[in-house]
Design a protein around this motif. Structure first.
Motif, PDB file in Angstrom:
ATOM      1  N   LEU A 259       0.938  -1.167  -0.073  1.00 37.96           N
ATOM      2  CA  LEU A 259       0.109   0.048  -0.137  1.00 37.96           C
ATOM      3  C   LEU A 259       0.853   1.386   0.046  1.00 37.96           C
ATOM      4  CD1 LEU A 259      -2.984   0.138  -0.289  1.00 37.96           C
ATOM      5  CD2 LEU A 259      -3.038   0.677   2.261  1.00 37.96           C
ATOM      6  N   ASP A 260       1.154   1.512  -1.311  1.00 36.79           N
ATOM      7  CA  ASP A 260       2.340   2.863  -1.538  1.00 36.79           C
ATOM      8  C   ASP A 260       1.246   4.265  -1.127  1.00 36.79           C
ATOM      9  OD1 ASP A 260       4.766   4.139  -2.277  1.00 36.79           O
ATOM     10  OD2 ASP A 260       3.224   4.983  -3.690  1.00 36.79           O
ATOM     11  N   GLY A 261       1.868   4.941  -0.602  1.00 37.15           N
ATOM     12  CA  GLY A 261       1.212   6.306  -0.311  1.00 37.15           C
ATOM     13  C   GLY A 261       0.276   6.434   0.791  1.00 37.15           C
ATOM     14  N   SER A 262       0.547   5.590   1.684  1.00 46.54           N
ATOM     15  CA  SER A 262      -0.163   5.173   2.742  1.00 46.54           C
ATOM     16  C   SER A 262      -0.562   6.585   3.631  1.00 46.54           C
ATOM     17  CB  SER A 262       0.135   4.097   3.578  1.00 46.54           C
ATOM     18  OG  SER A 262       1.544   4.139   4.026  1.00 46.54           O
TER      19      SER A 262
ATOM     20  N   VAL B 273       7.436  16.724  -8.641  1.00 46.10           N
ATOM     21  CA  VAL B 273       8.418  16.748  -7.805  1.00 46.10           C
ATOM     22  C   VAL B 273       8.045  17.344  -6.473  1.00 46.10           C
ATOM     23  CG1 VAL B 273       9.691  18.545  -8.754  1.00 46.10           C
ATOM     24  CG2 VAL B 273      10.844  16.885  -7.580  1.00 46.10           C
ATOM     25  N   ASN B 274       8.679  17.072  -5.359  1.00 40.88           N
ATOM     26  CA  ASN B 274       8.273  17.702  -4.263  1.00 40.88           C
ATOM     27  C   ASN B 274       9.048  18.898  -4.107  1.00 40.88           C
ATOM     28  OD1 ASN B 274       8.064  18.667  -1.623  1.00 40.88           O
ATOM     29  ND2 ASN B 274       7.741  16.711  -0.628  1.00 40.88           N
ATOM     30  N   THR B 275       8.755  20.003  -4.676  1.00 43.20           N
ATOM     31  CA  THR B 275       9.186  21.159  -4.690  1.00 43.20           C
ATOM     32  C   THR B 275       9.441  21.834  -3.439  1.00 43.20           C
ATOM     33  OG1 THR B 275       7.438  22.558  -5.107  1.00 43.20           O
ATOM     34  CG2 THR B 275       8.701  21.912  -7.121  1.00 43.20           C
TER      35      THR B 275
ATOM     36  N   ARG C 253       2.207  18.843 -10.661  1.00 39.47           N
ATOM     37  CA  ARG C 253       0.946  18.215 -10.261  1.00 39.47           C
ATOM     38  C   ARG C 253       1.884  17.069  -9.319  1.00 39.47           C
ATOM     39  NH1 ARG C 253      -1.579  21.518 -11.880  1.00 39.47           N
ATOM     40  NH2 ARG C 253      -3.469  21.642 -13.378  1.00 39.47           N
ATOM     41  N   TYR C 254       1.754  17.248  -7.825  1.00 47.76           N
ATOM     42  CA  TYR C 254       2.309  16.158  -7.107  1.00 47.76           C
ATOM     43  C   TYR C 254       1.586  15.870  -6.150  1.00 47.76           C
ATOM     44  CZ  TYR C 254       6.502  14.133  -4.312  1.00 47.76           C
ATOM     45  OH  TYR C 254       7.170  13.226  -3.438  1.00 47.76           O
ATOM     46  N   ILE C 255       0.793  14.356  -6.024  1.00 47.16           N
ATOM     47  CA  ILE C 255       0.009  13.950  -5.205  1.00 47.16           C
ATOM     48  C   ILE C 255       0.614  13.490  -3.664  1.00 47.16           C
ATOM     49  CG2 ILE C 255      -1.916  12.256  -5.080  1.00 47.16           C
ATOM     50  CD1 ILE C 255      -1.910  12.415  -8.003  1.00 47.16           C
ATOM     51  N   GLY C 256       1.760  13.105  -4.058  1.00 50.39           N
ATOM     52  CA  GLY C 256       2.283  12.498  -2.730  1.00 50.39           C
ATOM     53  C   GLY C 256       2.099  10.942  -2.687  1.00 50.39           C
ATOM     54  N   SER C 257       1.606  10.568  -3.690  1.00 51.44           N
ATOM     55  CA  SER C 257       1.438   9.095  -4.293  1.00 51.44           C
ATOM     56  C   SER C 257       1.958   8.552  -5.448  1.00 51.44           C
ATOM     57  CB  SER C 257       0.039   8.689  -3.889  1.00 51.44           C
ATOM     58  OG  SER C 257      -0.524   7.399  -4.256  1.00 51.44           O
ATOM     59  N   MET C 258       3.006   7.784  -5.354  1.00 53.50           N
ATOM     60  CA  MET C 258       3.960   7.633  -6.519  1.00 53.50           C
ATOM     61  C   MET C 258       2.980   7.024  -7.736  1.00 53.50           C
ATOM     62  SD  MET C 258       7.089   4.820  -6.950  1.00 53.50           S
ATOM     63  CE  MET C 258       8.135   4.963  -8.026  1.00 53.50           C
ATOM     64  N   VAL C 259       2.059   5.947  -7.186  1.00 54.49           N
ATOM     65  CA  VAL C 259       1.369   5.429  -8.118  1.00 54.49           C
ATOM     66  C   VAL C 259       0.342   6.216  -8.725  1.00 54.49           C
ATOM     67  CG1 VAL C 259      -0.484   3.398  -8.287  1.00 54.49           C
ATOM     68  CG2 VAL C 259       1.435   3.156  -6.977  1.00 54.49           C
TER      69      VAL C 259
ATOM     70  N   ILE D   5       6.612  13.734 -16.269  1.00 49.08           N
ATOM     71  CA  ILE D   5       7.613  13.289 -15.528  1.00 49.08           C
ATOM     72  C   ILE D   5       7.578  13.252 -14.040  1.00 49.08           C
ATOM     73  CG2 ILE D   5       9.094  15.466 -15.507  1.00 49.08           C
ATOM     74  CD1 ILE D   5      11.594  13.918 -15.852  1.00 49.08           C
ATOM     75  N   TYR D   6       7.928  12.100 -13.488  1.00 49.95           N
ATOM     76  CA  TYR D   6       7.691  12.031 -11.873  1.00 49.95           C
ATOM     77  C   TYR D   6       9.276  12.040 -11.512  1.00 49.95           C
ATOM     78  CZ  TYR D   6       7.298  10.037  -7.301  1.00 49.95           C
ATOM     79  OH  TYR D   6       7.753   9.753  -5.782  1.00 49.95           O
ATOM     80  N   ILE D   7       9.622  12.899 -10.477  1.00 47.90           N
ATOM     81  CA  ILE D   7      11.144  12.816  -9.999  1.00 47.90           C
ATOM     82  C   ILE D   7      11.285  12.623  -8.568  1.00 47.90           C
ATOM     83  CG2 ILE D   7      13.120  14.244  -9.823  1.00 47.90           C
ATOM     84  CD1 ILE D   7      12.264  15.877 -12.352  1.00 47.90           C
ATOM     85  N   TYR D   8      11.971  11.683  -7.979  1.00 46.31           N
ATOM     86  CA  TYR D   8      12.386  11.629  -6.663  1.00 46.31           C
ATOM     87  C   TYR D   8      13.727  11.380  -6.507  1.00 46.31           C
ATOM     88  CZ  TYR D   8      11.298  11.879  -1.891  1.00 46.31           C
ATOM     89  OH  TYR D   8      11.362  12.477  -0.501  1.00 46.31           O
ATOM     90  N   PRO D   9      14.504  12.530  -6.484  1.00 43.62           N
ATOM     91  CA  PRO D   9      15.967  12.594  -6.962  1.00 43.62           C
ATOM     92  C   PRO D   9      16.724  12.423  -5.539  1.00 43.62           C
ATOM     93  CG  PRO D   9      15.108  15.061  -6.519  1.00 43.62           C
ATOM     94  CD  PRO D   9      13.878  13.969  -6.502  1.00 43.62           C
TER      95      PRO D   9
ATOM     96  N   GLY E 118      17.913   9.195  -2.419  1.00 36.80           N
ATOM     97  CA  GLY E 118      16.307   9.712  -2.456  1.00 36.80           C
ATOM     98  C   GLY E 118      15.692   8.678  -1.668  1.00 36.80           C
ATOM     99  N   LYS E 119      14.427   8.581  -1.936  1.00 37.46           N
ATOM    100  CA  LYS E 119      13.433   7.873  -0.767  1.00 37.46           C
ATOM    101  C   LYS E 119      13.023   6.468  -1.326  1.00 37.46           C
ATOM    102  CE  LYS E 119       9.034   8.544   1.453  1.00 37.46           C
ATOM    103  NZ  LYS E 119       7.888   9.371   1.559  1.00 37.46           N
ATOM    104  N   LEU E 120      12.778   6.430  -2.682  1.00 36.77           N
ATOM    105  CA  LEU E 120      12.166   5.156  -3.077  1.00 36.77           C
ATOM    106  C   LEU E 120      12.780   3.971  -3.448  1.00 36.77           C
ATOM    107  CD1 LEU E 120       9.743   7.325  -5.626  1.00 36.77           C
ATOM    108  CD2 LEU E 120       9.326   6.375  -3.344  1.00 36.77           C
ATOM    109  N   ARG E 121      12.089   2.881  -3.237  1.00 35.28           N
ATOM    110  CA  ARG E 121      13.033   1.422  -3.278  1.00 35.28           C
ATOM    111  C   ARG E 121      12.968   1.053  -4.690  1.00 35.28           C
ATOM    112  NH1 ARG E 121      10.760   3.985   1.392  1.00 35.28           N
ATOM    113  NH2 ARG E 121       8.731   2.700   1.028  1.00 35.28           N
TER     114      ARG E 121
ATOM    115  N   TYR F 186      10.867  -2.830  -5.123  1.00 33.00           N
ATOM    116  CA  TYR F 186       9.494  -3.205  -5.239  1.00 33.00           C
ATOM    117  C   TYR F 186       8.727  -1.893  -5.415  1.00 33.00           C
ATOM    118  CZ  TYR F 186      10.966  -2.138  -0.407  1.00 33.00           C
ATOM    119  OH  TYR F 186      11.080  -1.807   0.793  1.00 33.00           O
ATOM    120  N   GLU F 187       9.533  -0.824  -5.981  1.00 31.71           N
ATOM    121  CA  GLU F 187       8.897   0.452  -6.253  1.00 31.71           C
ATOM    122  C   GLU F 187       9.311   0.962  -7.708  1.00 31.71           C
ATOM    123  OE1 GLU F 187       9.280   3.210  -2.945  1.00 31.71           O
ATOM    124  OE2 GLU F 187       7.409   2.652  -2.308  1.00 31.71           O
ATOM    125  N   CYS F 188      10.614   1.123  -7.676  1.00 32.22           N
ATOM    126  CA  CYS F 188      11.161   1.600  -9.172  1.00 32.22           C
ATOM    127  C   CYS F 188      11.303   0.837 -10.105  1.00 32.22           C
ATOM    128  CB  CYS F 188      12.464   2.557  -8.791  1.00 32.22           C
ATOM    129  SG  CYS F 188      12.455   3.611  -7.501  1.00 32.22           S
TER     130      CYS F 188
END
Ligand code: P6P
Length: 335
Positions: free
Chosen positions: A117-120, A210-212, A243-249, A261-265, A273-276, A279-281
Motif C-alpha cells: 500500500l504505497d502512499g499510505s 516533484v516535491n518542490t 502536479r504532485y499527489i504524494g502518491s507515486m502510483v 515526468i515524476y522525479i524523486y531525486p 533518494g527515498k523510493l525503493r 518493489y517500487e522503481c
C-alpha cells in the motif's frame, strides 16, 4: 452490446504470448488481482470502520505503519501463498523476504516483490493510494525454499510488473513484457474489466511531479530542470503544470496517460533518494518502458541497476522520454 473482457479472460487469452506457458504466471496474476479486490474493499470503507490510524508499529523504513498497510500486506502474502505459483514474497513491510515452506509452494516458479500500500500517508485524507508489484522467475532450484538471489535480480529480468490504483475508480495496470494493459474494477460484478488496452505514454508532456518543498536540498541539475519547466511557462498560454499527489502510483498513472515526468531525486541527507529499487522503481520502470517511456536514476537505466540489498533506495526520473532526457541533460551538465 459492448463485449466486456474481464482480466481473467484477458490473461488466459494472452497466455498464448508465451508459447511454453504452463499457465502459472496467469494464475499468479489472478491471485494478485483477487487480493487487490479485498484490499480495495477495505480501502473504500476505511473511513467507516476502525481500520484507520496508526498500529503503533514502524516498518523497516521507520515509517508509521497504518492498519491498512498491515492488512494489505497480509492479504497479498496470503493470496500468493495459497495460489501455489509463488515460492516467496518480499515486501516493504517485512525486513526479510518471506519464504513459503509448504512443499507445493517450493515448486513455485516465481517470486513477488511488493509495496502493498504505497502512499499510505494519504489514507487518512482520502487521497489515492496504490499497490506496486514485481514478478520474477526464481533463480534458485525448484523444490527448495527461495533465496535472497531470487529477489536481487536486475529489473530487466522481471517476468511481470503492475500496480493497482485505489482512486476515484480502482484500476489494475500490468505488463508481462508484451505491452501494458489497464483494467477498471466494476464493483457491480466484482471484476476488473479491460478499459485501457495497449497503454502508451506520450513522448513529451507538460506535467512535472516533484516535491518542490525540497527544492533547496536538490542537486543543482534538478533545480535547473525545475527552473527550466517554470521558464517555459513564462508568458506561455500553455505552461507546464506542477502536479504532485504524494502518491507515486497516482502521479505516475496520470503522467503515463497524459505525459509527464515524476522525479524523486537524491537530496541533502538522502543520497539515494527515498523510493525503493526492488518493489517500487523496478516495477514502475518496467511498465513505463513497455508503454514507450523512460526510467533512469538520472544517469543509468533503472532496469539495469543490480540490487545489492532488498530495501535499497534509488533516485528516479520516470515518464515521457523527452522530459526524462532533458532532465538528464541538465544533470550531466552539473556532474
Ligand atoms: P515525499 C509515499 O510515501 C511515497 O513512497 C511515494 O508514493 C510518494 O511519491 C513519495 O513517497 C512522497 O514522498 O517525501 O514527497 O512526501
Amino acid at each position: 452490446m459492448i463485449s466486456v473482457q474481464t482480466l481473467d479472460e484477458f490473461i488466459i487469452r494472452r497466455q498464448t504470448d508465451f508459447p511454453y506457458a504452463t499457465g502459472e504466471l496467469s494464475r499468479l496474476l489472478r491471485n494478485i488481482a483477487l487480493a487487490s479486490k479485498i484490499v480495495n474493499r477495505e480501502v473504500n470503507k476505511a473511513g467507516l470502520v476502525d481500520v484507520l490510524g496508526i498500529t503503533g508499529y514502524t516498518n523497516v523504513q521507520g515509517e508509521e505503519v497504518k492498519k491498512l498497510d498491515l492488512l494489505a500486506n497480509k492479504t497479498f502474502i496470503a493470496s500468493l501463498e495459497l495460489g501455489g505459483q509463488c515460492c516467496g514474497v518480499a515486501s516493504e513491510e517485512n525486513e526479510e523476504f518471506v519464504a513459503f515452506e509448504a512443499e507445493s509452494s517450493k515448486q513455485g516458479k516465481y517470486i513477488v516483490a511488493i509495496d502493498p500500500l504505497d502512499g499510505s500517508s494519504n489514507i487518512d485524507v482520502n487521497v489515492s493510494v496504490g499497490t506496486i508489484f514485481s514478478i520474477y522467475r526464481r533463480v534458485s532450484p525448484l523444490g527448495e525454499t527461495c533465496t535472497s538471489e531470487d529477489f536481487l535480480q536486475k529489473g530487466i529480468e522481471q517476468a511481470g510488473a503492475g500496480y493497482v490504483i485505489y482512486g476515484s475508480s480502482t484500476m489494475l495496470v500490468y505488463t508481462t513484457g508484451h505491452g501494458v494493459n489497464g483494467f477498471t474494477l466494476d464493483p457491480s460484478i466484482g471484476e476488473f474489466c479491460l478499459s485501457h488496452p495497449d497503454m502508451t505514454t506520450p513522448k513529451d508532456g507538460k506535467t512535472y511531479s516533484v516535491n518542490t518543498g525540497n527544492f533547496y536540498n536538490f542537486p543543482k541539475g534538478v533545480k535547473d530542470y525545475i527552473s527550466y519547466c517554470k521558464e517555459l511557462g513564462k508568458g506561455s498560454d500553455s505552461p507546464y503544470s506542477a502536479r504532485y499527489i504524494g502518491s507515486m502510483v497516482a502521479d505516475i498513472h496520470r503522467n503515463l496517460l497524459t505525459g509527464g515526468i515524476y522525479i524523486y531525486p537524491s537530496l541533502d541527507g538522502y543520497p539515494d533518494g527515498k523510493l525503493r529499487l526492488v518493489y517500487e522503481c523496478n516495477p514502475m520502470a518496467f511498465i513505463i518502458e513497455q508503454a514507450g517511456g523512460t526510467a533512469t536514476d538520472g544517469f543509468r537505466r533503472i532496469l539495469d541497476i543490480a540490487p545489492q540489498e532488498l530495501h535499497q533506495r534509488t533516485p528516479i526520473f520516470i515518464g515521457s522520454s523527452e522530459m526524462v532526457l532533458k532532465a538528464q541533460e541538465l544533470l550531466d551538465k552539473n556532474k
